[in-house]
Design a protein around this motif. Structure first.
Motif, PDB file in Angstrom:
ATOM      1  N   GLY A   7       0.837  -1.211   0.000  1.00  0.00           N
ATOM      2  CA  GLY A   7       0.000   0.000   0.000  1.00  0.00           C
ATOM      3  C   GLY A   7       0.861   1.246   0.000  1.00  0.00           C
ATOM      4  O   GLY A   7       0.587   2.220   0.703  1.00  0.00           O
ATOM      5  N   GLY A  11      -0.964   7.756   1.631  1.00  0.00           N
ATOM      6  CA  GLY A  11      -1.115   7.657   3.082  1.00  0.00           C
ATOM      7  C   GLY A  11       0.175   7.251   3.780  1.00  0.00           C
ATOM      8  O   GLY A  11       1.284   7.662   3.406  1.00  0.00           O
ATOM      9  N   LEU A  12       0.027   6.423   4.796  1.00  0.00           N
ATOM     10  CA  LEU A  12       1.180   6.006   5.607  1.00  0.00           C
ATOM     11  C   LEU A  12       2.229   5.261   4.774  1.00  0.00           C
ATOM     12  O   LEU A  12       3.434   5.459   4.964  1.00  0.00           O
ATOM     13  N   ASP A  57      -1.606  -6.703  -5.350  1.00  0.00           N
ATOM     14  CA  ASP A  57      -2.911  -6.712  -4.697  1.00  0.00           C
ATOM     15  C   ASP A  57      -2.816  -7.812  -3.645  1.00  0.00           C
ATOM     16  O   ASP A  57      -2.642  -8.990  -3.995  1.00  0.00           O
ATOM     17  N   THR A  59      -4.813  -9.364  -1.964  1.00  0.00           N
ATOM     18  CA  THR A  59      -5.866 -10.385  -1.929  1.00  0.00           C
ATOM     19  C   THR A  59      -5.721 -11.396  -3.065  1.00  0.00           C
ATOM     20  O   THR A  59      -6.561 -12.272  -3.216  1.00  0.00           O
ATOM     21  N   VAL A 114      -8.361  -8.026   2.842  1.00  0.00           N
ATOM     22  CA  VAL A 114      -7.269  -7.041   2.715  1.00  0.00           C
ATOM     23  C   VAL A 114      -6.517  -6.859   4.029  1.00  0.00           C
ATOM     24  O   VAL A 114      -5.282  -6.824   4.040  1.00  0.00           O
ATOM     25  N   SER A 142      -1.727  -2.377  12.480  1.00  0.00           N
ATOM     26  CA  SER A 142      -3.009  -2.737  13.066  1.00  0.00           C
ATOM     27  C   SER A 142      -3.746  -1.452  13.437  1.00  0.00           C
ATOM     28  O   SER A 142      -3.587  -0.428  12.743  1.00  0.00           O
ATOM     29  N   LYS A 163      -8.926  -6.189  12.152  1.00  0.00           N
ATOM     30  CA  LYS A 163      -7.653  -5.875  12.815  1.00  0.00           C
ATOM     31  C   LYS A 163      -7.402  -6.837  13.987  1.00  0.00           C
ATOM     32  O   LYS A 163      -6.266  -7.204  14.259  1.00  0.00           O
ATOM     33  N   ASP A 188      -0.044   0.035  16.157  1.00  0.00           N
ATOM     34  CA  ASP A 188      -1.131   1.003  16.007  1.00  0.00           C
ATOM     35  C   ASP A 188      -0.486   2.332  15.590  1.00  0.00           C
ATOM     36  O   ASP A 188       0.292   2.906  16.362  1.00  0.00           O
TER      37      ASP A 188
HETATM   38  N1  LIG Z   1      -5.549   6.565   8.981  1.00  0.00           N
HETATM   39  C1  LIG Z   1      -5.730   6.187  10.225  1.00  0.00           C
HETATM   40  O1  LIG Z   1      -6.141   6.980  11.067  1.00  0.00           O
HETATM   41  C2  LIG Z   1      -5.402   4.786  10.653  1.00  0.00           C
HETATM   42  C3  LIG Z   1      -5.571   4.443  12.010  1.00  0.00           C
HETATM   43  C4  LIG Z   1      -5.236   3.169  12.437  1.00  0.00           C
HETATM   44  C5  LIG Z   1      -4.737   2.252  11.527  1.00  0.00           C
HETATM   45  N2  LIG Z   1      -4.587   2.595  10.214  1.00  0.00           N
HETATM   46  C6  LIG Z   1      -4.033   1.596   9.302  1.00  0.00           C
HETATM   47  O2  LIG Z   1      -2.884   2.138   8.682  1.00  0.00           O
HETATM   48  C7  LIG Z   1      -2.683   1.533   7.393  1.00  0.00           C
HETATM   49  C8  LIG Z   1      -2.513   2.633   6.340  1.00  0.00           C
HETATM   50  O3  LIG Z   1      -3.687   3.408   6.335  1.00  0.00           O
HETATM   51  P1  LIG Z   1      -3.807   4.831   5.608  1.00  0.00           P
HETATM   52  O4  LIG Z   1      -4.448   5.739   6.586  1.00  0.00           O
HETATM   53  O5  LIG Z   1      -2.513   5.200   4.977  1.00  0.00           O
HETATM   54  O6  LIG Z   1      -4.922   4.465   4.509  1.00  0.00           O
HETATM   55  P2  LIG Z   1      -5.170   4.948   3.011  1.00  0.00           P
HETATM   56  O7  LIG Z   1      -4.639   6.309   2.798  1.00  0.00           O
HETATM   57  O8  LIG Z   1      -6.610   4.680   2.760  1.00  0.00           O
HETATM   58  O9  LIG Z   1      -4.267   3.928   2.154  1.00  0.00           O
HETATM   59  C9  LIG Z   1      -4.595   2.573   2.095  1.00  0.00           C
HETATM   60  C10 LIG Z   1      -3.594   1.871   1.202  1.00  0.00           C
HETATM   61  O10 LIG Z   1      -3.933   0.468   1.145  1.00  0.00           O
HETATM   62  C11 LIG Z   1      -3.954   0.088  -0.232  1.00  0.00           C
HETATM   63  N3  LIG Z   1      -4.816  -1.061  -0.505  1.00  0.00           N
HETATM   64  C12 LIG Z   1      -6.155  -1.178  -0.322  1.00  0.00           C
HETATM   65  N4  LIG Z   1      -6.581  -2.391  -0.746  1.00  0.00           N
HETATM   66  C13 LIG Z   1      -5.482  -3.041  -1.209  1.00  0.00           C
HETATM   67  C14 LIG Z   1      -5.247  -4.318  -1.776  1.00  0.00           C
HETATM   68  N5  LIG Z   1      -6.255  -5.194  -1.974  1.00  0.00           N
HETATM   69  N6  LIG Z   1      -3.988  -4.669  -2.131  1.00  0.00           N
HETATM   70  C15 LIG Z   1      -2.970  -3.806  -1.939  1.00  0.00           C
HETATM   71  N7  LIG Z   1      -3.117  -2.573  -1.433  1.00  0.00           N
HETATM   72  C16 LIG Z   1      -4.364  -2.203  -1.064  1.00  0.00           C
HETATM   73  C17 LIG Z   1      -4.450   1.349  -0.956  1.00  0.00           C
HETATM   74  O11 LIG Z   1      -4.175   1.225  -2.330  1.00  0.00           O
HETATM   75  P3  LIG Z   1      -5.143   1.866  -3.488  1.00  0.00           P
HETATM   76  O12 LIG Z   1      -4.711   3.303  -3.631  1.00  0.00           O
HETATM   77  O13 LIG Z   1      -4.862   1.025  -4.681  1.00  0.00           O
HETATM   78  O14 LIG Z   1      -6.561   1.756  -2.985  1.00  0.00           O
HETATM   79  C18 LIG Z   1      -3.603   2.383  -0.243  1.00  0.00           C
HETATM   80  O15 LIG Z   1      -2.295   2.386  -0.737  1.00  0.00           O
HETATM   81  C19 LIG Z   1      -3.919   0.644   7.164  1.00  0.00           C
HETATM   82  O16 LIG Z   1      -3.609  -0.694   7.484  1.00  0.00           O
HETATM   83  C20 LIG Z   1      -4.928   1.206   8.154  1.00  0.00           C
HETATM   84  O17 LIG Z   1      -5.906   0.254   8.509  1.00  0.00           O
HETATM   85  C21 LIG Z   1      -4.915   3.837   9.765  1.00  0.00           C
END
Ligand SMILES: NC(=O)c1ccc[n+]([C@@H]2O[C@H](COP(=O)([O-])OP(=O)(O)OC[C@H]3O[C@@H](n4cnc5c(N)ncnc54)[C@H](OP(=O)(O)O)[C@@H]3O)[C@@H](O)[C@H]2O)c1
Length: 237
Positions: A7, A11-12, A57, A59, A114, A142, A163, A188
Protein backbone atom coordinates in the motif's frame (compact mmCIF):
# COMPACT_ATOMS: atom_id res chain seq x y z
CA UNK A 1 18.61 -1.95 4.77
CA UNK A 2 15.99 -3.38 2.45
CA UNK A 3 12.31 -2.71 3.19
CA UNK A 4 9.19 -4.06 1.49
CA UNK A 5 6.07 -1.91 1.97
CA UNK A 6 2.51 -2.72 0.90
CA UNK A 7 0.00 0.00 0.00
CA UNK A 8 2.95 2.28 -0.78
CA UNK A 9 1.17 4.67 -3.15
CA UNK A 10 -0.56 6.90 -0.59
CA UNK A 11 -1.11 7.66 3.08
CA UNK A 12 1.18 6.01 5.61
CA UNK A 13 2.73 3.64 3.04
CA UNK A 14 3.90 6.52 0.86
CA UNK A 15 5.42 8.30 3.90
CA UNK A 16 7.24 5.15 4.99
CA UNK A 17 8.60 4.75 1.46
CA UNK A 18 9.74 8.39 1.27
CA UNK A 19 11.44 8.34 4.67
CA UNK A 20 13.25 5.04 4.11
CA UNK A 21 14.57 6.44 0.82
CA UNK A 22 15.65 9.72 2.47
CA UNK A 23 17.66 7.65 4.97
CA UNK A 24 19.50 5.90 2.16
CA UNK A 25 17.71 2.55 2.39
CA UNK A 26 16.46 0.33 -0.43
CA UNK A 27 12.69 0.11 -0.82
CA UNK A 28 10.42 -2.34 -2.59
CA UNK A 29 7.26 -0.25 -2.82
CA UNK A 30 4.23 -2.38 -3.62
CA UNK A 31 0.94 -0.93 -4.80
CA UNK A 32 -2.04 -2.07 -6.83
CA UNK A 33 -1.36 0.25 -9.77
CA UNK A 34 2.24 1.49 -9.79
CA UNK A 35 1.89 3.07 -13.23
CA UNK A 36 -0.91 5.31 -11.87
CA UNK A 37 0.97 6.19 -8.67
CA UNK A 38 2.27 9.70 -9.43
CA UNK A 39 4.15 10.21 -6.14
CA UNK A 40 5.87 6.83 -6.39
CA UNK A 41 6.83 7.54 -10.00
CA UNK A 42 8.35 10.87 -8.91
CA UNK A 43 10.34 9.14 -6.16
CA UNK A 44 11.50 6.60 -8.74
CA UNK A 45 13.00 9.46 -10.80
CA UNK A 46 14.85 10.70 -7.73
CA UNK A 47 15.99 7.34 -6.29
CA UNK A 48 16.22 5.11 -9.37
CA UNK A 49 19.00 2.96 -7.88
CA UNK A 50 17.25 2.27 -4.56
CA UNK A 51 13.52 2.13 -5.34
CA UNK A 52 11.78 -0.81 -6.99
CA UNK A 53 8.09 -0.36 -7.78
CA UNK A 54 6.07 -3.55 -7.68
CA UNK A 55 2.48 -4.35 -8.51
CA UNK A 56 0.69 -6.04 -5.61
CA UNK A 57 -2.91 -6.71 -4.70
CA UNK A 58 -2.64 -8.43 -1.31
CA UNK A 59 -5.87 -10.39 -1.93
CA UNK A 60 -4.53 -12.07 -5.09
CA UNK A 61 -2.25 -15.14 -4.86
CA UNK A 62 -0.80 -14.70 -8.36
CA UNK A 63 -0.07 -11.05 -7.65
CA UNK A 64 1.74 -11.98 -4.41
CA UNK A 65 3.83 -14.61 -6.24
CA UNK A 66 4.77 -12.12 -8.97
CA UNK A 67 5.81 -9.52 -6.38
CA UNK A 68 8.05 -12.07 -4.64
CA UNK A 69 9.70 -12.81 -7.99
CA UNK A 70 10.18 -9.08 -8.50
CA UNK A 71 12.11 -8.87 -5.23
CA UNK A 72 14.15 -12.00 -5.99
CA UNK A 73 15.21 -10.48 -9.30
CA UNK A 74 16.77 -7.56 -7.42
CA UNK A 75 18.10 -8.95 -4.13
CA UNK A 76 18.66 -12.13 -2.13
CA UNK A 77 17.10 -10.91 1.12
CA UNK A 78 14.79 -8.47 2.89
CA UNK A 79 15.29 -6.89 6.32
CA UNK A 80 11.88 -5.32 6.99
CA UNK A 81 8.36 -6.06 5.76
CA UNK A 82 5.68 -3.51 6.55
CA UNK A 83 2.16 -4.87 6.05
CA UNK A 84 0.53 -1.48 5.65
CA UNK A 85 -2.20 -1.88 3.00
CA UNK A 86 -5.65 -1.70 4.50
CA UNK A 87 -9.28 -0.81 3.87
CA UNK A 88 -12.04 0.75 5.96
CA UNK A 89 -15.28 0.35 4.02
CA UNK A 90 -17.12 3.63 3.51
CA UNK A 91 -14.42 5.66 5.29
CA UNK A 92 -15.26 9.34 5.14
CA UNK A 93 -18.63 8.74 3.47
CA UNK A 94 -20.49 10.07 6.50
CA UNK A 95 -22.70 6.97 6.35
CA UNK A 96 -22.56 4.41 9.10
CA UNK A 97 -22.25 1.34 6.88
CA UNK A 98 -20.48 -0.61 9.59
CA UNK A 99 -23.43 -0.33 11.98
CA UNK A 100 -26.03 -2.95 12.77
CA UNK A 101 -28.69 -2.96 10.08
CA UNK A 102 -26.19 -1.80 7.42
CA UNK A 103 -23.76 -4.73 7.53
CA UNK A 104 -23.11 -6.68 4.30
CA UNK A 105 -21.23 -9.83 3.31
CA UNK A 106 -19.29 -7.95 0.66
CA UNK A 107 -17.93 -5.37 3.11
CA UNK A 108 -17.12 -8.06 5.68
CA UNK A 109 -15.26 -10.27 3.21
CA UNK A 110 -13.30 -7.47 1.53
CA UNK A 111 -12.17 -6.07 4.87
CA UNK A 112 -11.07 -9.46 6.15
CA UNK A 113 -9.26 -10.27 2.89
CA UNK A 114 -7.27 -7.04 2.71
CA UNK A 115 -6.64 -6.34 6.40
CA UNK A 116 -6.05 -9.81 7.81
CA UNK A 117 -5.65 -12.63 5.29
CA UNK A 118 -3.60 -10.60 2.79
CA UNK A 119 -0.88 -9.59 5.29
CA UNK A 120 -0.56 -13.19 6.51
CA UNK A 121 -0.15 -14.59 3.00
CA UNK A 122 2.22 -11.81 1.92
CA UNK A 123 4.32 -12.56 5.02
CA UNK A 124 4.31 -16.29 4.28
CA UNK A 125 5.45 -15.67 0.70
CA UNK A 126 8.26 -13.30 1.74
CA UNK A 127 9.47 -15.43 4.65
CA UNK A 128 12.41 -17.05 2.79
CA UNK A 129 13.66 -13.58 1.77
CA UNK A 130 13.25 -12.29 5.35
CA UNK A 131 15.15 -15.29 6.71
CA UNK A 132 17.96 -14.48 4.30
CA UNK A 133 17.96 -10.82 5.41
CA UNK A 134 19.49 -9.09 8.42
CA UNK A 135 17.32 -9.44 11.59
CA UNK A 136 14.16 -9.97 9.50
CA UNK A 137 11.27 -8.00 10.97
CA UNK A 138 7.58 -7.93 10.07
CA UNK A 139 5.63 -4.89 11.22
CA UNK A 140 1.91 -5.20 10.55
CA UNK A 141 -0.10 -2.00 10.77
CA UNK A 142 -3.01 -2.74 13.07
CA UNK A 143 -5.25 -0.30 14.93
CA UNK A 144 -6.51 0.49 18.40
CA UNK A 145 -9.90 -0.38 16.83
CA UNK A 146 -8.69 -4.00 16.83
CA UNK A 147 -8.29 -4.05 20.62
CA UNK A 148 -10.92 -6.20 22.36
CA UNK A 149 -10.14 -4.44 25.64
CA UNK A 150 -10.89 -1.01 24.21
CA UNK A 151 -13.98 -2.07 22.23
CA UNK A 152 -16.92 0.04 23.37
CA UNK A 153 -18.99 0.60 20.19
CA UNK A 154 -20.49 -1.59 17.46
CA UNK A 155 -19.35 0.53 14.52
CA UNK A 156 -16.97 -0.25 12.83
CA UNK A 157 -17.80 -3.96 12.99
CA UNK A 158 -15.78 -5.18 10.02
CA UNK A 159 -12.73 -3.00 10.45
CA UNK A 160 -12.35 -3.82 14.16
CA UNK A 161 -12.85 -7.54 13.57
CA UNK A 162 -10.34 -7.55 10.70
CA UNK A 163 -7.65 -5.87 12.82
CA UNK A 164 -8.32 -8.26 15.72
CA UNK A 165 -7.94 -11.13 13.21
CA UNK A 166 -4.72 -9.56 11.89
CA UNK A 167 -3.44 -9.39 15.46
CA UNK A 168 -4.10 -13.10 16.00
CA UNK A 169 -2.58 -14.10 12.64
CA UNK A 170 0.59 -12.13 13.27
CA UNK A 171 0.89 -13.33 16.85
CA UNK A 172 0.53 -16.89 15.58
CA UNK A 173 3.25 -16.15 13.05
CA UNK A 174 5.43 -14.66 15.81
CA UNK A 175 5.16 -17.90 17.77
CA UNK A 176 6.40 -19.85 14.78
CA UNK A 177 9.12 -17.56 13.42
CA UNK A 178 10.70 -16.50 16.73
CA UNK A 179 13.07 -19.45 16.74
CA UNK A 180 14.17 -18.54 13.20
CA UNK A 181 15.47 -15.25 14.64
CA UNK A 182 12.64 -13.29 13.03
CA UNK A 183 10.31 -10.78 14.71
CA UNK A 184 6.62 -10.06 14.03
CA UNK A 185 4.89 -7.16 15.77
CA UNK A 186 1.57 -5.31 15.47
CA UNK A 187 1.66 -1.52 15.36
CA UNK A 188 -1.13 1.00 16.01
CA UNK A 189 -0.10 4.04 13.90
CA UNK A 190 -2.45 6.52 15.62
CA UNK A 191 -5.28 8.49 14.01
CA UNK A 192 -3.66 9.94 10.88
CA UNK A 193 -4.75 12.53 8.32
CA UNK A 194 -5.00 10.24 5.28
CA UNK A 195 -7.83 9.23 2.96
CA UNK A 196 -8.78 6.63 5.55
CA UNK A 197 -8.33 8.77 8.66
CA UNK A 198 -10.01 11.88 7.22
CA UNK A 199 -9.26 15.55 7.70
CA UNK A 200 -10.16 15.69 11.40
CA UNK A 201 -7.49 13.16 12.36
CA UNK A 202 -4.98 14.31 14.92
CA UNK A 203 -1.62 13.46 13.43
CA UNK A 204 0.35 13.54 10.23
CA UNK A 205 1.26 10.21 8.62
CA UNK A 206 4.83 11.54 8.41
CA UNK A 207 5.04 11.52 12.22
CA UNK A 208 3.66 7.99 12.44
CA UNK A 209 6.08 6.86 9.73
CA UNK A 210 9.03 8.36 11.62
CA UNK A 211 7.99 6.52 14.78
CA UNK A 212 7.43 3.22 12.98
CA UNK A 213 10.83 3.38 11.29
CA UNK A 214 12.47 4.08 14.66
CA UNK A 215 10.52 1.20 16.19
CA UNK A 216 11.65 -1.17 13.42
CA UNK A 217 15.27 -0.18 14.06
CA UNK A 218 15.07 -0.81 17.79
CA UNK A 219 13.09 -4.07 17.90
CA UNK A 220 14.50 -6.81 20.12
CA UNK A 221 13.68 -10.51 20.05
CA UNK A 222 11.85 -10.15 23.39
CA UNK A 223 9.33 -7.89 21.65
CA UNK A 224 8.37 -10.57 19.15
CA UNK A 225 4.59 -11.01 19.15
CA UNK A 226 3.81 -7.68 20.83
CA UNK A 227 1.16 -5.04 20.01
CA UNK A 228 2.46 -1.49 20.39
CA UNK A 229 1.74 2.07 19.32
CA UNK A 230 3.88 3.92 16.78
CA UNK A 231 5.72 5.32 19.82
CA UNK A 232 6.41 1.83 21.17
CA UNK A 233 3.85 1.87 24.02
CA UNK A 234 1.98 -1.41 24.67
CA UNK A 235 -1.62 -1.67 23.39
CA UNK A 236 -3.99 -4.03 25.25
CA UNK A 237 -5.16 -6.94 23.07
N1 LIG B 1 -5.55 6.56 8.98
C1 LIG B 1 -5.73 6.19 10.22
O1 LIG B 1 -6.14 6.98 11.07
C2 LIG B 1 -5.40 4.79 10.65
C3 LIG B 1 -5.57 4.44 12.01
C4 LIG B 1 -5.24 3.17 12.44
C5 LIG B 1 -4.74 2.25 11.53
N2 LIG B 1 -4.59 2.60 10.21
C6 LIG B 1 -4.03 1.60 9.30
O2 LIG B 1 -2.88 2.14 8.68
C7 LIG B 1 -2.68 1.53 7.39
C8 LIG B 1 -2.51 2.63 6.34
O3 LIG B 1 -3.69 3.41 6.33
P1 LIG B 1 -3.81 4.83 5.61
O4 LIG B 1 -4.45 5.74 6.59
O5 LIG B 1 -2.51 5.20 4.98
O6 LIG B 1 -4.92 4.46 4.51
P2 LIG B 1 -5.17 4.95 3.01
O7 LIG B 1 -4.64 6.31 2.80
O8 LIG B 1 -6.61 4.68 2.76
O9 LIG B 1 -4.27 3.93 2.15
C9 LIG B 1 -4.60 2.57 2.09
C10 LIG B 1 -3.59 1.87 1.20
O10 LIG B 1 -3.93 0.47 1.15
C11 LIG B 1 -3.95 0.09 -0.23
N3 LIG B 1 -4.82 -1.06 -0.50
C12 LIG B 1 -6.16 -1.18 -0.32
N4 LIG B 1 -6.58 -2.39 -0.75
C13 LIG B 1 -5.48 -3.04 -1.21
C14 LIG B 1 -5.25 -4.32 -1.78
N5 LIG B 1 -6.26 -5.19 -1.97
N6 LIG B 1 -3.99 -4.67 -2.13
C15 LIG B 1 -2.97 -3.81 -1.94
N7 LIG B 1 -3.12 -2.57 -1.43
C16 LIG B 1 -4.36 -2.20 -1.06
C17 LIG B 1 -4.45 1.35 -0.96
O11 LIG B 1 -4.18 1.22 -2.33
P3 LIG B 1 -5.14 1.87 -3.49
O12 LIG B 1 -4.71 3.30 -3.63
O13 LIG B 1 -4.86 1.03 -4.68
O14 LIG B 1 -6.56 1.76 -2.99
C18 LIG B 1 -3.60 2.38 -0.24
O15 LIG B 1 -2.30 2.39 -0.74
C19 LIG B 1 -3.92 0.64 7.16
O16 LIG B 1 -3.61 -0.69 7.48
C20 LIG B 1 -4.93 1.21 8.15
O17 LIG B 1 -5.91 0.25 8.51
C21 LIG B 1 -4.92 3.84 9.77
Amino acid sequence: MRAFITGANRGLGLELTRQYLERGDHVFAASRQPTQAAELQALRQQYADRLVLLSLDVTDAASIAAAVQGVQAATDGLDVLINNAGVYPHAGSGDAHQRLGQLTHDDAIETMQVNAIGPLLVSQALLPLLRAGHKGRILSISSGQGSLTWKATGDPYHYSASKAALNMYMRSLAAEIGNMGLISVLVDPGWMRTEMGGEHAIQEPADSARGIIRLAEQLHVEENGSFVTWQGQPVPW
